[in-house]
Structures are given as structure tokens and as C-alpha cells.
Write an enzyme that holds these catalytic residues in place. Structure first.
Site, PDB file in Angstrom:
ATOM      1  N   ASP A  69       0.855  -1.181   0.000  1.00 22.27           N
ATOM      2  CA  ASP A  69       0.000   0.000   0.000  1.00 22.27           C
ATOM      3  C   ASP A  69       0.895   1.235   0.000  1.00 22.27           C
ATOM      4  O   ASP A  69       1.744   1.395   0.879  1.00 22.27           O
ATOM      5  CB  ASP A  69      -0.902   0.020   1.243  1.00 22.27           C
ATOM      6  CG  ASP A  69      -1.923   1.143   1.169  1.00 22.27           C
ATOM      7  OD1 ASP A  69      -2.701   1.165   0.197  1.00 22.27           O
ATOM      8  OD2 ASP A  69      -1.945   1.989   2.077  1.00 22.27           O
TER       9      ASP A  69
ATOM     10  N   ASP B  68     -21.745  44.170  15.674  1.00 24.89           N
ATOM     11  CA  ASP B  68     -21.968  42.934  16.429  1.00 24.89           C
ATOM     12  C   ASP B  68     -23.015  42.117  15.670  1.00 24.89           C
ATOM     13  O   ASP B  68     -24.149  42.576  15.499  1.00 24.89           O
ATOM     14  CB  ASP B  68     -22.457  43.278  17.832  1.00 24.89           C
ATOM     15  CG  ASP B  68     -22.614  42.059  18.726  1.00 24.89           C
ATOM     16  OD1 ASP B  68     -22.834  40.950  18.187  1.00 24.89           O
ATOM     17  OD2 ASP B  68     -22.537  42.210  19.960  1.00 24.89           O
TER      18      ASP B  68
END
Length: 615
Positions: free
Chosen positions: A88, A503
Site C-alpha cells: 500500500d 456585532d
């Protein structure tokens, strides 16, 4: 000359390659090996986060591929082959494993990450020797891995897209194949070239020499199997290993932390030498905090600043400049060298490339601010993790001696110094991730964007760079906007960006075609999350977009280790939490957003893009 007698050891054995990769087949065939090809059906669903290293993952995957083929062939005719070879190959940057790209945009993201940088290609290999006794399969497994370091040139946009449009990246982990067109991207290779192609032939032959001249018992792991593994560990017949650079250091023999089964006598009793597996990963986990603290201390003592762009220095010189003891500094420097943060030679200590880039303060991609915040804020909060788990809330009341109703206003922004400290930490992370976020989706249809809680404007810079016709507004608290000027680079994008103070819980949101919430929602409790999304939804016209950037969990909350750790982190710091794509999708749909797309960015953040439907 060496290869002929080595390969000759296998000439009269039935050898099987558990891989459909044409590259591996070609490498082994050219070496004179005779073998059958039986592609493995093993499902590559191992939890990468459970492995301490990428190469550990590659070796385990290779072993499971080979064992699946051995079991299947033995089950079929009660006769297993003599040898099964599993492999792999993976591409990794640090501990990040790069998968095969899912589309062209994903390929672009991967190749952009590799551009101008070094990465590692690891191949894990398993050689499984099989025998059958009384219809029972017996296997002996030898595992090893090889690491090759590859450096890409700085890749232009034209070259990147030319390569992506060739189609070659799409079936290659890491998004390239070095043996074909991908070779034009590579500036240098240090190590075994064939390892990058898909199989480390030289290391394989050296292991065969050890195996057959003669075999060393300590290199082998003996596994005895009385039954076939559960069917759900196998893939469908159509799913086979394709090889190529996938997610891989150099080490011979089996890993020391693998369990070894006790040898048994005729009565089935274990020998006195039987030992449990050595808990390497567990010990690394137990001691992991020490490595973090060593890094934090080195940054606080400005070690990496003292060594930046300098010739190697002796420990005594660094200690003198840092006002530290020589013996203590030398031990700290040795640890930093062992961790790969410094280079150590006879001339002294010097920064690695990564230390110059990320750990020295003042650089464009410096994480020095994040390190300082982690050392001075996160570290203290995590000492109270037990209470956070018991109480389900942040722990500032224990650290500061007072309750924080609003974490940002009461704690992080309680003074200009703490606000600037937090902004530096966020800016360092944003610089690393902003380009990947800006290119996660095609946002060219939006002419304006508003980054809510955009802090220093790092993401706005990348959005403006990527989309020259887009006007971007950074919306944050007044004191944050005032300090953001310290982080703004000069450049052509400045004309596209404006900063607006406000805000997002109370003030009108600036109008935009696209709203951005980057690492905002995870900080707030559920009621505040709904309030933010409701305000964004009300500000959106039909067809407007919402780009949501967070660390996404997997749906079952058991595989995304980084995300799960981050969820614990926000519990301690803000009382918020991370979510899975499904949870975010339900939140967005509740507030009138649909067509939710998800992009996994491969780092610490992921992105989602949703469209506001009509009222």
C-alpha cells in the site's frame, strides 16, 4: 547481480501479488519474479487517526490486503499459495494522508498543498508465508516500509490546471503519478524512486535476503487462524487496489507494537515466554503532552527566532541569548532536534525549514501566535478538562476566578493585549487554510461577500485574490476592526476589501450575495447558533449563498480524531461543539438554506456551501 539469487529463492514457489496495480506488476516482472495477480478485496476503511504514523497505516493496510487473499485462496481449494505479497503506497504531509482526489477541484487543492514543498511517499509491504496443516491456514507475516521524500517545484496556475485537465491525477493518491506526466511537477527525489512509483524493490529484495538466508524469528509475526475473517472486512468483487502513490520510513521487520501470538505445545498451553504486545502507541499518547510543552517552551524562549536565517549555533550561545542555563537549554534543543524541529550537527543547532516558516515569529505563515495562545490559554484550560466533562461548560471560571457569560467580551477580549493574542493565533491558522477555503467551491457567481467575525481579514484577502470582481466586507467588533490594520498586507486586493464594525448578534449585517461564517458557529451554544443563522437568513435575498467553514465530524463521531479533539477543545474554551455534515445540513435547512454542498479540505477545516431559498 544481487537480485538474481534473491528472486531465485521464489522461482519454485507459488507467489501471489495481492494488487491490481499495473505499476507494481511491472516492477516485479522486470525483476524476474514469477507471480499470479489476485487483487485484494479488503475494505480500506482503517481509521487513519488511530495510527501514530502514516507508515503504520500503510503497513497495516498492506498486511490486511495480503491476509485477505491468503484466506480467500485457502478457503477456495484448501491450498494457499506459498507467498502472498501485499503493498500500500500513500502520500503524506506530516501526519496528513492525501487520498485520491474526488474531483478536479479536490485535485487542485492537493497539488496546491504540495507546490514548492516536500512531502513523503510511504509504501508499506507485507510478505505473508502460507502453509496448510489439517485444512487449517497458518501464516507468517513480515512487514516493512520505505519512505521517499519528494519535493515539488513551485507550480504555476497554468501548469496545475494543464496537469489536472489531463485526467492523470484522478486515480492517484496525492493527485499525481511520478512515472508519467506528474514527473514534470517534481523538482527532486530523495530515496527509492520505484517506491514513489508503487513498490520499493530494493528494500523488498533485502528483506527476502533476511527471510531466506536464514529467516530471523524476531522479524516474523506468527499468526494462527482457525477461521476465515468476517465477510464484512472484504470489498465487493469490483473493488480492487489500484496502486500508485497513495498515503508512507524506513524500517525492516515487523513493528514492535504488533501482538505476537504465543507458541503452543501439543496440549495447547502457552510457553512461559509469552508476552503481551508492547504498548508503543499508548506510551506515545501518555507522553504526548511533554512534546507539546517542549515546543511551547522553545517558542517562548524565542529559540526559533534566535536561529532564523543564522548559521548553526552552540547550545551555550543560545542559552546566553535566551537567559537560560546551558544544561537545560541543551536538553531542550536536543528534544527539538529529535522532534524534527531543529537540525543538529557538529557545528551546532539550526532551524529546519519548517521551523523557519512556521515557528519563528513575524513570518507570513508563522504559527508563533497560535503556539503562544495554546501555551498560555488552552494549556491552562485543559488542566481542568475533568471539570469541563463533568459540568459540560467552559472552564474560565476556574482559570480566571470569575464566570464568563460572554467568552469573547469577558475573556478573550478583556484587554487589548489578550485580544491581540487571540487575533494572532487566529491569523496564523487563517493564513494556512484561507486559500483552500477560497477555492473549495466556485464562488465566481457572487459579486459581493461578507465575512462575519472575519477578524484580521486573512480569508477576505484570499477571496479577493481568487475572485478579482468580488467585493468583500469584513464584519467584526469595533475593537477587533481597529486592531485588524496590523495584519493587512499591501497589495492589489486592498481595493476590494472593506472593514465594517458591528456585532452580528445586534447590528444590521452588511448586504452581500455571499455570507461567510468561518469557525464561528462552533463557539456558541445552540440558542446563539440559531440566532446567528436566523439573522443571516433574514439578510439573504433568494439565491444568496452561505459559506460555512468548520471542522466537520464524521456522522458516527468515531473516525475524525482531529475534529473530535477540537470538539473537546471548544467545550473547555467556549462551551460550544463541532458537528457532522448531517447536523449542519439540518441546521441550515431549518433556516431556509438548501442545496448544501460539502468539501473536505484535507486539513483542519472543511467547508459547506448552501443557497438561500425564497421566503
Amino acid at each position: 547481480m544481487v537480485l538474481c539469487p534473491v528472486i531465485g529463492k521464489l522461482l519454485h514457489k507459488r507467489v501471489v501479488l495481492a494488487s491490481a496495480s499495473p505499476r507494481r506488476q511491472e516492477i516485479l516482472s522486470n525483476a524476474g519474479l514469477r507471480f499470479e495477480v489476485v487483487p485484494s478485496r479488503f475494505k480500506e476503511k482503517l481509521d487513519k487517526a488511530s495510527f501514530a504514523t502514516p507508515y503504520g497505516y500503510a503497513m497495516e493496510t498492506a498486511k490486511q490486503k495480503a491476509l485477505e487473499v491468503a484466506h480467500r485462496m485457502h478457503q477456495k481449494d484448501l491450498r494457499a499459495p506459498d507467498v502472498v505479497i501485499g503493498a500500500d503506497t500513500i502520500v503524506a504531509m506530516g501526519r496528513l494522508i492525501l487520498e485520491k482526489p474526488v474531483d478536479k477541484q479536490d485535485a487542485y487543492r492537493m497539488l496546491s498543498q504540495l507546490s514548492g514543498r516536500e512531502h513523503s511517499v510511504f509504501t508499506g509491504v507485507a510478505i505473508v508465508q502460507c502453509s496448510s496443516r489439517e485444512n487449517e491456514l497458518d501464516t507468517r507475516v513480515l512487514e516493512f516500509y520505505e519512505e521517499t521524500t519528494v519535493k515539488f517545484s513551485e507550480l504555476s496556475e497554468d501548469l496545475l490546471w494543464e496537469y489536472i485537465h489531463s485526467g492523470e491525477p484522478m486515480d492517484k493518491a496525492g493527485g499525481y503519478g511520478i512515472q508519467a506526466l506528474g514527473g514534470m511537477l517534481v523538482e527532486s527525489v530523495h530515496g527509492d524512486f520505484l517506491n514513489v512509483v508503487g513498490f520499493p524493490l530494493n528494500h523488498f529484495c533485502r528483506q527476502l535476503m533476511q527471510l531466506y538466508n536464514p529467516a530471523r524469528p524476531e522479524d516474523l509475526q506468527r499468526l494462527k487462524h482457525d477461521s476465515i475473517p468476517a465477510v464484512d472486512t472484504f470489498e465487493d468483487l469490483s473493488d480492487v487496489d489500484e496502486g500508485g502513490p497513495e498515503p508512507a520510513r524506513r524500517d525492516a521487520g515487523s513493528r514492535p507494537d504488533e501482538a505476537r501470538e504465543a507458541t503452543v505445545d501439543a496440549e495447547g498451553n502457552g510457553t512461559p515466554e509469552t508476552m503481551p504486545p508492547f504498548p508503543t502507541r499508548l506510551l506515545e499518547l501518555i507522553n504526548g503532552f511533554k512534546a507539546s510543552k517542549a515546543l511551547f517552551t522553545a517558542c517562548k524562549l524565542k529559540v526559533f527566532d534566535l536561529l532564523k536565517d543564522q548559521a548553526p549555533q552552540k547550545a551555550a550561545d543560545i542559552a546566553s541569548k535566551a537567559d537560560a542555563s546551558v544544561c537545560g537549554m541543551e536538553r531542550l534543543l536536543d528534544v527539538c532536534a529529535a522532534l524534527g524541529l531543529l537540525d543538529k550537527s557538529h557545528q551546532g543547532y539550526s532551524n529546519t525549514e519548517a521551523a523557519d516558516l512556521y515557528l519563528a515569529s513575524g513570518g507570513g505563515y508563522s504559527l508563533h501566535g497560535l503556539v503562544a495562545y495554546s501555551s498560555e490559554v488552552t494549556w491552562n484550560l485543559f488542566t481542568h478538562l475533568e471539570f469541563a466533562v463533568r459540568e459540560g461548560r467552559n472552564q474560565y471560571h476556574r482559570v480566571l476566578g470569575k464566570t464568563a457569560e460572554d467568552v469573547f467580551q469577558d475573556v478573550l477580549y478583556r484587554s487589548p493585549e489578550t485580544r491581540l493574542q487571540f487575533m494572532r493565533a487566529m491569523h496564523g491558522l487563517a493564513k494556512l487554510t484561507a486559500r483552500h477555503v477560497a477555492t473549495a467551491f466556485d464562488l465566481s457567481s457572487f459579486s459581493s461577500a461578507c465575512d462575519l467575525g472575519g477578524c484580521t481579514g486573512a480569508l477576505a484577502q484570499e477571496l479577493a485574490r481568487e475572485y478579482p470582481r468580488m467585493q468583500v466586507t469584513v464584519f467584526d467588533l469595533p475593537d477587533t476592526i481597529e486592531l485588524a490594520a496590523h495584519f493587512q498586507p499591501a497589495g492589489p486586493q486592498a481595493a476590494q476589501i472593506r472593514f465594517a464594525a458591528g456585532d452580528f448578534f445586534r447590528d444590521p449585517l452588511p448586504p452581500a450575495d455571499l455570507y461567510v461564517l468561518c469557525q464561528v458557529l462552533h463557539d456558541w451554544p445552540e440558542d446563539k447558533v440559531h440566532k446567528i443563522l436566523s439573522r443571516v437568513s433574514q439578510s439573504c435575498k433568494p439565491g444568496a449563498g452561505l459559506l460555512l467553514v468548520e471542522t466537520l465530524l464524521d456522522e458516527e463521531k468515531r473516525e475524525a480524531r482531529g475534529g473530535l479533539m477540537q470538539s473537546l477543545n471548544v467545550l473547555v474554551q467556549t462551551g460550544g461543539r463541532e458537528r457532522s455534515p448531517g447536523e449542519y445540513r439540518r441546521l441550515l435547512e431549518r433556516h431556509g438554506f438548501c442545496q448544501v454542498q460539502v468539501a473536505r479540505l484535507g486539513g483542519i477545516l472543511d467547508a459547506m456551501l448552501a443557497t438561500r431559498v425564497g421566503p
